[in-house]
Design an enzyme around this catalytic site. Structure first.
Site, PDB file in Angstrom:
ATOM      1  N   GLU A 118       0.827  -1.207   0.000  1.00  0.00           N
ATOM      2  CA  GLU A 118       0.000   0.000   0.000  1.00  0.00           C
ATOM      3  C   GLU A 118       0.860   1.255   0.000  1.00  0.00           C
ATOM      4  OE1 GLU A 118      -2.923  -3.007   1.624  1.00  0.00           O
ATOM      5  OE2 GLU A 118      -1.082  -2.290   2.571  1.00  0.00           O
ATOM      6  N   THR A 119       0.265   2.321  -0.523  1.00  0.00           N
ATOM      7  CA  THR A 119       0.823   3.670  -0.493  1.00  0.00           C
ATOM      8  C   THR A 119      -0.290   4.587  -0.010  1.00  0.00           C
ATOM      9  OG1 THR A 119       2.303   3.209  -2.351  1.00  0.00           O
ATOM     10  CG2 THR A 119       1.835   5.523  -1.876  1.00  0.00           C
TER      11      THR A 119
END
Length: 327
Positions: free
Chosen positions: A47-48
Site C-alpha cells: 500500500e501507499t
C-alpha cells in the site's frame, strides 16, 4: 512537477526491514486520483498512502489508501504507518494521546501508547461490513487453493472491514506455515489464515505475555534475530519455529493479483481476526501474533479488547525520510 514530503515506514516492527513497508506522501494536495494510483503502482508496495486536510469534524487528517491496483476504504498497516509518519513530521492531535484519521471507512481512532523512534500505536478496529460463515463453494475454493486437508480448518468467517478477507482458523501454527498456495487457483479471493502456537507438552494455546512486548527506551536499538532463508525453508524449519513459539499465533495473508501476493504483515486482517475470535470466545482478550515468517519478515502485532472496543497495536520505524517528485 514538485517535490513533496515523503516517508517510507516499516510497520509492525521495532527494527527496519522486518515488518511491512508503507510509502507515505505527506502532502497530497493537488494530486488527482489517477496520480495517486499511478504512484502507488510505481512504488510496487502492498500500500501507499496520501495525506490530505480533513473534511470531517474531529479528524486530525484525511488519508487515501491505494494498493498497486485499487483504492481501499481502510487498511491496518497503512493506518498505523501513516499515523506514525504524521506524528513524526510534527502533527499534533487535537485530543492528547489519541489521533483521529479520516478515511473511506469513516473516522478511525489511533491511540499513542508509547513514544520514541519506534512508537507503539493502536488502531481501533472498524466494524465489519460483511461477516458470517463462508459459503460452501468459497470455503472449498480457499481450502483447495491452499492445499489444506478437510481436518485442517477449525472455523471460518468473512472478515470484511475494508479489504474482503475470508478468514480461516486452522488447527495450529505449523499448518499455517506449511501452506504452499496455488495463487493462480486463488485468483479473485483474498484469504487470511491463523493458527495457534503451543509449547511442547502444553495442554492449551499460549496466551499473551506482556513481558515479551516490553517497550524499548527511546533511541534503543533492536536486537535482530537472523531472518529465515525462505528459499531453504523445510518442514524441520517449521518444527523449529513452532518449538520456539515467537508469539501466540502465526498469521498469513494471501492476496493474488496485487504486487505482493502474500502480504508480509496485515493490519486489517488481524483486526478482523481479533474481532471475530474474541467475540466467539475462540481467543482471549489479548494475544500476540507473528506474521511474515514464510516471506522473510518478522512482524509483531498485539490485538486486545477493552471497554472501548477491539484494538490492534504495533510499532513502526521510519526507513526513508525526504521528498518525492509528483505532479
Amino acid at each position: 512537477m514538485a517535490l513533496v514530503p515523503f516517508k517510507q515506514v516499516d510497520v509492525f516492527s521495532t527494527a527496519p526491514y522486518r515488518g511491512n513497508a508503507l510509502a507515505v506522501v505527506l502532502d497530497a494536495s493537488g494530486l488527482s486520483t489517477q496520480d495517486m494510483q499511478d504512484f502507488a503502482r510505481w512504488t510496487n508496495l502492498a500500500e501507499t498512502t496520501f495525506v490530505l486536510p480533513p473534511t470531517s469534524p474531529g479528524a486530525d487528517y484525511r488519508v487515501r489508501i491505494f494498493t498497486s491496483t485499487t483504492e481501499l476504504p481502510f487498511a491496518g498497516h497503512p493506518t498505523l504507518g501513516t499515523a506514525h509518519a504524521w506524528l513524526e513530521s510534527g502533527g499534533r492531535p487535537s485530543r492528547p494521546g489519541v489521533l483521529v484519521q479520516e478515511c473511506g471507512a469513516g473516522l478511525i481512532e489511533v491511540r499513542i501508547e508509547s513514544a520514541g523512534t519506534s512508537p507503539r500505536l493502536a488502531l481501533k478496529g472498524p466494524e465489519f461490513v460483511r461477516t458470517g460463515p463462508l459459503e460452501d463453494d468459497v470455503l472449498e475454493w480457499a481450502v483447495s487453493a491452499l492445499g489444506l486437508g478437510p481436518d485442517d480448518v477449525v472455523a471460518h468467517q468473512w472478515l470484511v472491514n475494508g479489504p474482503h478477507w475470508a478468514g480461516l482458523l486452522l488447527k495450529d501454527a505449523e499448518t499455517v506455515l506449511r501452506i504452499e498456495p496455488d495463487f493462480a487457483a486463488l485468483e479473485g479471493l483474498e484469504v487470511g489464515v491463523i493458527g495457534a502456537y503451543s509449547r511442547p507438552g502444553a495442554d492449551q494455546v499460549m496466551r499473551h505475555d506482556p513481558a515479551r512486548e516490553a517497550v524499548r527506551p527511546s533511541g534503543a536499538r533492536a536486537e535482530l534475530e537472523p531472518l529465515p532463508d525462505t528459499a531453504a525453508m523445510n518442514l524441520s524449519a517449521f518444527g523449529s519455529a513452532v518449538e520456539q513459539a515467537p508469539a501466540d499465533y502465526e498469521v498469513r495473508a494471501f492476496c493474488p493479483g496485487e504486487a505482493l501476493p502474500e502480504d508480509p504483515v496485515t493490519g486489517s486482517l488481524n483486526a478482523g481476526f481479533a474481532r471475530w475470535l474474541m467475540s466467539e470466545g475462540l481467543a482471549e482478550d489479548a494475544y500476540s501474533v507473528r506474521q511474515g515468517t514464510r516471506v522473510g519478515r518478522a512482524g509483531d502485532l498485539y490485538p486486545y479488547r477493552d471497554a472501548e472496543g477491539v484494538w490492534l497495536a504495533g510499532h513502526s520505524v521510519t526507513c526513508i525520510d525526504g521528498s518525492v517528485l509528483l505532479p
